[in-house]
Design a protein around this motif. Structure first.
Motif, PDB file in Angstrom:
ATOM      1  N   LYS A 107       0.823  -1.203   0.000  1.00  0.00           N
ATOM      2  CA  LYS A 107       0.000   0.000   0.000  1.00  0.00           C
ATOM      3  C   LYS A 107       0.863   1.262   0.000  1.00  0.00           C
ATOM      4  O   LYS A 107       1.884   1.330   0.688  1.00  0.00           O
ATOM      5  CB  LYS A 107      -0.912   0.003   1.229  1.00  0.00           C
ATOM      6  CG  LYS A 107      -1.892  -1.146   1.289  1.00  0.00           C
ATOM      7  CD  LYS A 107      -2.783  -1.041   2.504  1.00  0.00           C
ATOM      8  CE  LYS A 107      -2.002  -1.203   3.791  1.00  0.00           C
ATOM      9  NZ  LYS A 107      -2.890  -1.204   4.978  1.00  0.00           N
ATOM     10  N   LYS A 108       0.423   2.257  -0.743  1.00  0.00           N
ATOM     11  CA  LYS A 108       1.174   3.510  -0.828  1.00  0.00           C
ATOM     12  C   LYS A 108       1.185   4.255   0.503  1.00  0.00           C
ATOM     13  O   LYS A 108       2.053   5.092   0.743  1.00  0.00           O
ATOM     14  CB  LYS A 108       0.595   4.401  -1.919  1.00  0.00           C
ATOM     15  CG  LYS A 108      -0.768   4.988  -1.596  1.00  0.00           C
ATOM     16  CD  LYS A 108      -1.174   6.043  -2.608  1.00  0.00           C
ATOM     17  CE  LYS A 108      -2.457   6.755  -2.176  1.00  0.00           C
ATOM     18  NZ  LYS A 108      -2.808   7.853  -3.086  1.00  0.00           N
ATOM     19  N   MET A 126       4.461   0.237  -5.214  1.00  0.00           N
ATOM     20  CA  MET A 126       3.350   0.780  -4.444  1.00  0.00           C
ATOM     21  C   MET A 126       2.069   0.720  -5.260  1.00  0.00           C
ATOM     22  O   MET A 126       2.078   0.892  -6.479  1.00  0.00           O
ATOM     23  CB  MET A 126       3.641   2.212  -4.033  1.00  0.00           C
ATOM     24  CG  MET A 126       4.807   2.350  -3.080  1.00  0.00           C
ATOM     25  SD  MET A 126       5.180   4.074  -2.722  1.00  0.00           S
ATOM     26  CE  MET A 126       5.806   4.615  -4.320  1.00  0.00           C
ATOM     27  N   VAL A 127       0.962   0.488  -4.546  1.00  0.00           N
ATOM     28  CA  VAL A 127      -0.325   0.416  -5.216  1.00  0.00           C
ATOM     29  C   VAL A 127      -1.377   1.170  -4.406  1.00  0.00           C
ATOM     30  O   VAL A 127      -1.415   1.074  -3.186  1.00  0.00           O
ATOM     31  CB  VAL A 127      -0.761  -1.059  -5.429  1.00  0.00           C
ATOM     32  CG1 VAL A 127      -0.849  -1.804  -4.111  1.00  0.00           C
ATOM     33  CG2 VAL A 127      -2.093  -1.127  -6.162  1.00  0.00           C
ATOM     34  N   ASP A 128      -2.187   1.925  -5.117  1.00  0.00           N
ATOM     35  CA  ASP A 128      -3.360   2.556  -4.537  1.00  0.00           C
ATOM     36  C   ASP A 128      -4.546   1.693  -4.948  1.00  0.00           C
ATOM     37  O   ASP A 128      -4.968   1.707  -6.106  1.00  0.00           O
ATOM     38  CB  ASP A 128      -3.520   3.987  -5.073  1.00  0.00           C
ATOM     39  CG  ASP A 128      -4.739   4.700  -4.486  1.00  0.00           C
ATOM     40  OD1 ASP A 128      -5.526   4.042  -3.781  1.00  0.00           O
ATOM     41  OD2 ASP A 128      -4.914   5.904  -4.750  1.00  0.00           O
ATOM     42  N   SER A 134      -3.482   2.827 -10.965  1.00  0.00           N
ATOM     43  CA  SER A 134      -2.384   2.399 -10.103  1.00  0.00           C
ATOM     44  C   SER A 134      -2.285   0.875 -10.086  1.00  0.00           C
ATOM     45  O   SER A 134      -1.188   0.311 -10.166  1.00  0.00           O
ATOM     46  CB  SER A 134      -2.597   2.922  -8.675  1.00  0.00           C
ATOM     47  OG  SER A 134      -1.610   2.420  -7.805  1.00  0.00           O
ATOM     48  N   ARG A 135      -3.436   0.204 -10.020  1.00  0.00           N
ATOM     49  CA  ARG A 135      -3.430  -1.263  -9.990  1.00  0.00           C
ATOM     50  C   ARG A 135      -2.879  -1.835 -11.286  1.00  0.00           C
ATOM     51  O   ARG A 135      -2.101  -2.801 -11.270  1.00  0.00           O
ATOM     52  CB  ARG A 135      -4.846  -1.792  -9.742  1.00  0.00           C
ATOM     53  CG  ARG A 135      -5.396  -1.458  -8.362  1.00  0.00           C
ATOM     54  CD  ARG A 135      -6.585  -2.337  -8.027  1.00  0.00           C
ATOM     55  NE  ARG A 135      -7.640  -2.231  -9.022  1.00  0.00           N
ATOM     56  CZ  ARG A 135      -8.633  -1.360  -8.966  1.00  0.00           C
ATOM     57  NH1 ARG A 135      -8.695  -0.489  -7.965  1.00  0.00           N
ATOM     58  NH2 ARG A 135      -9.575  -1.343  -9.895  1.00  0.00           N
ATOM     59  N   SER A 136      -3.244  -1.252 -12.418  1.00  0.00           N
ATOM     60  CA  SER A 136      -2.731  -1.754 -13.701  1.00  0.00           C
ATOM     61  C   SER A 136      -1.247  -1.464 -13.853  1.00  0.00           C
ATOM     62  O   SER A 136      -0.503  -2.232 -14.469  1.00  0.00           O
ATOM     63  CB  SER A 136      -3.524  -1.140 -14.864  1.00  0.00           C
ATOM     64  OG  SER A 136      -3.356   0.269 -14.902  1.00  0.00           O
ATOM     65  N   GLY A 137      -0.798  -0.354 -13.266  1.00  0.00           N
ATOM     66  CA  GLY A 137       0.618  -0.011 -13.335  1.00  0.00           C
ATOM     67  C   GLY A 137       1.492  -0.980 -12.576  1.00  0.00           C
ATOM     68  O   GLY A 137       2.669  -1.161 -12.903  1.00  0.00           O
ATOM     69  N   VAL A 138       0.920  -1.635 -11.568  1.00  0.00           N
ATOM     70  CA  VAL A 138       1.664  -2.622 -10.786  1.00  0.00           C
ATOM     71  C   VAL A 138       2.161  -3.742 -11.683  1.00  0.00           C
ATOM     72  O   VAL A 138       3.295  -4.211 -11.552  1.00  0.00           O
ATOM     73  CB  VAL A 138       0.779  -3.198  -9.656  1.00  0.00           C
ATOM     74  CG1 VAL A 138       1.424  -4.444  -9.053  1.00  0.00           C
ATOM     75  CG2 VAL A 138       0.563  -2.151  -8.582  1.00  0.00           C
TER      76      VAL A 138
END
Length: 248
Positions: A107-108, A126-128, A134-138
């Protein structure tokens, strides 16, 4: 009176934890900063975090890891490490479980923790969870780390559940990622971390930290539609293990 003394001791025990978290970071800050300047030096950062930072905290707290491995990690191979999330000790305990360098997905909000947060945002993914972008960027950032030979660690409950909850529902992310990258899922169970250092300020005590690493779940033959069965299988394995106890 005895209750007051016990509560005071537990508060001091908690304060001691934060001191142990902070001191090694301050002492080794030049090396830690140096090793976070490039992803190529992340293994050196991981070595310091595992062998010095995590060890100082766990042993300094009087919490002694006892790990039973039913299958061994292969050096240089990537894995998806998952475990139940019960305590702030889980991060240090996971570092002691794996000699293979891995990156946490977390978590961010942890960035806000003084000193620790500075390094956390430099080396973790980090994920929001409230932000779909943000989730797809993970997935993109994780792929880059996997391509460099690292493993990924996710606590699939998505956070620490309420103290009375044995094991919260798992999120899909870790299992989607494992299938997408065809890496084994490594189910890990932490039996004692909640007892040793829960989030309740007036609870906790030194003692043994038993961990069981179960045989890996292979994903090479799986497709995205298998995400739910894989998640459910891992959930039941960890839940049943918690119910039955470590057995050692």
């Amino acid at each position: 009176m005895l209750g007051v003394l016990k509560n005071t001791a537990r508060v001091l025990y908690r304060c001691w934890f934060y001191i142990l978290v902070t001191l090694p970071i301050i002492v080794f800050a030049p090396f830690l900063i140096l090793f976070t300047l490039s992803e190529k030096t992340y293994p050196q950062f991981f070595w310091l975090a595992r062998n010095i930072w995590a060890s100082v905290i766990l042993y300094g707290m009087g919490c002694f890891p006892r790990i039973r491995r039913e299958e061994l990690l292969v050096k240089g191979k990537s894995y998806m490490l998952i475990a139940n999330h019960t305590s702030m000790l889980d991060i240090m305990l996971m570092l002691r479980v794996s000699r293979n360098p891995f990156v946490f997905v977390g978590k961010k909000e942890l960035v806000k923790i003084p000193i620790f947060g500075f390094f956390y945002k430099r080396v973790c993914i980090m994920v929001d969870r409230e932000d779909s972008r943000s989730r797809s960027g993970v997935y993109r950032r994780a792929q880059k780390r996997l391509e460099s030979g690292l493993s990924i660690c996710i606590f699939p409950e998505g956070g620490v559940p309420e103290e009375h909850v044995l094991l919260d529902d798992f999120k899909d992310g870790a299992f989607k990622m494992a299938i997408a990258h065809k890496i084994p899922v490594v189910p890990i169970v932490f039996f004692d971390a909640k007892k040793r250092f829960p989030f309740s300020i007036f609870k906790g005590s030194p003692g043994e930290l038993r961990v069981r690493v179960y045989p890996f779940i292979q994903t090479k033959q799986l497709v995205p539609a298998d995400t739910a069965p894989l998640k459910n299988h891992a959930y039941e394995l960890i839940r049943n293990s918690l119910l039955q106890g470590p057995g050692f």
